[in-house]
Write an enzyme that holds these catalytic residues in place. Structure first.
Site, PDB file in Angstrom:
ATOM      1  N   GLU A 106       1.298  -0.388  -5.265  1.00  0.00           N
ATOM      2  CA  GLU A 106       0.236   0.482  -5.388  1.00  0.00           C
ATOM      3  C   GLU A 106       1.159   2.038  -5.423  1.00  0.00           C
ATOM      4  O   GLU A 106       1.605   2.677  -4.522  1.00  0.00           O
ATOM      5  CB  GLU A 106      -0.704   0.792  -4.349  1.00  0.00           C
ATOM      6  CG  GLU A 106      -1.904   1.716  -4.648  1.00  0.00           C
ATOM      7  CD  GLU A 106      -2.350   2.585  -3.356  1.00  0.00           C
ATOM      8  OE1 GLU A 106      -3.339   3.179  -3.856  1.00  0.00           O
ATOM      9  OE2 GLU A 106      -1.730   2.391  -2.490  1.00  0.00           O
TER      10      GLU A 106
ATOM     11  N   ASP B  51       0.848  -1.233  -0.071  1.00  0.00           N
ATOM     12  CA  ASP B  51      -0.039   0.008   0.086  1.00  0.00           C
ATOM     13  C   ASP B  51       0.922   1.178   0.139  1.00  0.00           C
ATOM     14  O   ASP B  51       1.830   1.193   0.582  1.00  0.00           O
ATOM     15  CB  ASP B  51      -1.007   0.071   1.211  1.00  0.00           C
ATOM     16  CG  ASP B  51      -1.723   1.168   1.389  1.00  0.00           C
ATOM     17  OD1 ASP B  51      -2.513   1.351   0.653  1.00  0.00           O
ATOM     18  OD2 ASP B  51      -1.653   1.929   2.324  1.00  0.00           O
TER      19      ASP B  51
END
Length: 725
Positions: free
Chosen positions: A458, A405
């Site tokens: 990401e 993330d």
């Protein structure tokens, strides 16, 4: 009675006040050169006895709750009687030697212990012939660390731990404690302040808002997924079909007959796995399941990085979910959050009274967007903690890959900061060298030590070589989310079709860089929250056009180069924005138009998986060729190619509500071209316009091809043709 010569007045005072940092030098059995002494600390005790093979020996109260006696035998256990006459017999923790060995201590001190969870945390074990639990925690700047729980009245004076050399680690073996024991660490810092902390390497936690760690014996699970583990390397490569179903476990389905509780891991192992398999997805990706205190963070503010959240069951039941997925031929990816952590008092923040895991300077250590703390990646022990955590999920839980993330927030020191709010790197630049090194080292360790896994970034900027190998100057990820493609194409689809011809480049620009990285095309949870609306209601027009636009967009996405990711609910055009407090609108999924979209996504998955040209060269420019970009009519067409001998695929998209009849387009070979999929088919809720299942290519060259076909392109549709070789 005399007292041990090694036990002075100051020692007695520190034991009584809970300020002793060397309890194993004072408590337990010790020979002062003349006599063998037993010393013990036992609160709420009126009588303390040592039970030996020769009989019982009463200990004398020296001061407060400190007792001692001379002892002839070295074998003993203790018996405490409280003021109400209740007796409790127990083994003395201070008669046991250390558990951690020289290799562990060396690696812990060096910050290179790749299996950190085997050394730190709480481990049920047999030590020196006695069953109990070994506790170990890193807190180098603490003056005293104790294990507390119901077993000692949460009194930090009772079980202070042993400082292990210069490693900064504290440990203790507590006999008779086992699985399901609640515990925390009570830490006395250098300033004399006390804090109660959850275990940073704890394998289980209480259900929030309760905050204690729970001893979990994670050994001995009977995995049944050997066949999957042997095959997964071949199933997760760049040339394989990868279609990911992103899921928030707490809101996929709920049990309304039981107060609306979320499904358990065991129920998800049955229901979620069967659904994802039937829908044709190859992988399930779970929003973060590392224990987290606040439901509204969806797991993106974790406190217990080593603990699967108790919300859905204990660790072995989480393994049941992974095992069931593997038996069904599905991979499982975990959303992993090494970029920041919350400021909750029981977590990592100022863990031992100092900025241990985070930076001390808020310009480096505080994330302004999320009010969280940022890991100090330049500290070897912190980097070790995070890399070991990645390996922990991959090894202990057979996770097939990690989606990392917020990578962009890690790569840049000035991320979301104004001038003067950040600290430049040693060269005066904005790149975070330490975070870059951490990500590279994490990927080296993951790919090097756990065969067949994948890592996904990401990453929302144009940082180069995210998915290139580290030895080629890259970050070492296997794949990267294509955020640019997602943003551009959704901006296009949200426009009224009458204006789309002026923005045709939004649908085509992604091919300018589509092969610079190994891309995944993501329609994730972030696109259907925070007022962004559902995928269906991003689409313009009346109800029919909304559904047609969405079907065409999904057709475009699945036929476009790149792996696929779709958030739950989007597969059946859920009309509402996602709500983590409820469940998906399964009632809507049963309505004809929604069910049509659901069937389309299923068929797209299977077409993508069964057609080599649609996945073999997902990450290779040689697998793609433009045929037509007709901006005036908002029509675009391209060829997908596989390896030699694979049937080519021609894709034609019409993003206007105007049907295009007798539309001529070039194709690479003569003969029959099967209409493999039409997003306007009646089964999907469309008008049923199409090409009667196939067309014949004539030897009339067009669009740089040797042949051409004449087709009908229904309004707001994508039509897919596969050559019949």
């Amino acid at each position: 009675m005399a007292q041990p010569s090694f036990l002075g007045v100051r020692d007695l005072q520190q034991l009584q006040e809970g300020r002793c940092d060397r309890p194993f030098e004072l408590l337990g059995l010790h020979d002062d050169g003349k006599k063998l002494w037993l010393t013990a600390f036992s609160p709420d005790t009126s009588l303390l006895e040592a039970v030996t093979p020769e009989g019982r020996v009463e200990l004398t109260r020296l001061r407060g709750d400190v007792f001692a006696t001379q002892l002839a035998a070295r074998t003993y256990h203790l018996c405490a009687t409280n003021s109400e006459g209740e007796r409790r017999e127990f083994d003395d923790p201070y008669r046991f030697g250390p558990v951690l060995g020289d290799v562990d201590l060396y690696l812990l001190g060096e910050g290179t212990h790749r299996q950190l969870w085997h050394a730190l945390g709480a481990h049920v074990m047999t030590h020196e012939g006695v069953r109990g639990t070994h506790f170990a925690v890193w807190a180098p700047n603490a003056r005293r660390v104790s294990v507390v729980g119901d077993f000692n009245g949460w009194d930090g004076r009772t079980n202070p731990m042993r400082r292990v050399g210069g490693s900064g680690v504290w440990e203790i073996f507590l006999p008779d404690l086992g699985d399901s024991t609640l515990y925390k660490y009570e830490i006395l810092d250098a300033h004399g302040d006390l804090a109660l902390k959850a275990d940073p390497v704890g394998f289980g936690s209480q259900h929030p808002p309760e905050k204690a760690s729970i001893v979990r014996d994670i050994s001995g699970y009977g995995w049944r997924d050997l066949d999957w583990m042997d095959r997964r390397a071949a199933l997760q490569g760049r040339d394989e079909p990868i279609s990911i179903y992103e899921v928030h476990l707490g809101s996929w389905r709920r049990r309304w007959d039981q107060g609306g509780r979320p499904l358990s891991y065991k129920e998800l192992a049955r229901d979620l796995v069967a659904y994802a398999k039937d829908m044709g997805f190859t992988h399930i990706e779970l929003l973060p399941i590392s224990e987290f205190p606040f439901d509204g963070s969806w797991g993106y503010q974790p406190v217990g990085l080593y603990a699967p959240t108790i919300r859905f069951g204990p660790p072995h039941e989480f393994r049941d979910l992974i095992d069931a997925a593997h038996l069904a031929g599905l991979g499982v990816l975990l959303d992993w959050v090494p970029g920041h952590f919350p400021t909750d008092a029981h977590g990592l923040a100022r863990f031992d009274g100092s900025a241990l895991y985070e930076h001390s300077d808020p310009r480096e250590g505080f994330h302004q967007d999320w009010n969280t703390l940022i890991y100090n990646y330049g500290r070897t022990e912190v980097q070790n903690y995070l890399i070991a955590n990645a390996l922990y999920w991959l090894e202990e839980y057979h996770i097939d890959g990690l989606r990392v993330d917020a990578v962009a927030s890690m790569l840049y020191r000035d991320y979301s900061r104004r001038e003067g709010q950040w600290v430049p790197n040693k060269d005066g630049g904005r790149e975070n060298y330490e975070a870059i090194a951490f990500l590279q080292n994490m990927n080296i360790a993951a790919y090097g030590e756990v065969p067949g896994i994948m890592t996904v970034a990401e990453e929302s900027t144009s940082f180069p070589k995210v998915s290139a190998p580290v030895d080629a100057g890259g970050l070492g990820f296997g794949y990267k989310w294509n955020m640019g493609w997602m943003n551009d194409t959704l901006r296009y689809m949200e426009r009224d079709p009458i204006y789309r011809k002026y923005h045709h480049d939004l649908m085509t620009f992604g091919l300018m860089y589509a092969f610079n990285e190994n891309f995944i095309l993501p329609i994730s949870h972030d696109e259907v929250v925070h007022g962004k609306g559902s995928m269906l209601h991003k689409m313009p027009g009346d109800d029919w056009q909304k559904f047609a636009n969405l079907r065409a967009y999904y057709g475009f996405m699945w036929m476009h180069p790149g792996k696929k990711l779709l958030f739950m609910g989007c597969e059946f055009a859920q009309p509402e924005e996602w709500n983590h407090n409820g469940e998906l609108n399964w009632h809507a999924a049963a309505q004809p138009k929604n069910a049509g979209v659901q069937q389309l996504v299923c068929d797209l998955n299977w077409l993508y998986r069964d057609t080599p040209a649609l996945h073999r060269r997902d990450c290779d420019a040689s697998g793609f060729e433009w045929l037509r970009n007709d901006a005036e009519q908002s029509v675009t067409a391209w060829i997908r190619k596989g390896d030699e001998g694979d049937a080519p695929v021609v894709v034609v998209a019409n993003f206007t509500p105007v049907e295009r009849r007798d539309y001529q387009i070039g194709v690479p070979q003569e003969g029959i071209w099967r209409e493999a999929l039409n997003t306007d088919a009646e089964i999907y809720g469309g008008s049923g316009k199409g090409n009667l299942g196939q067309v014949k290519a004539e030897p009339e060259g067009l669009d740089g091809q040797s042949a051409s076909i004449r087709i009908t392109i229904p309004a707001l549709s994508v039509v897919v043709f596969v050559a019949e070789n």
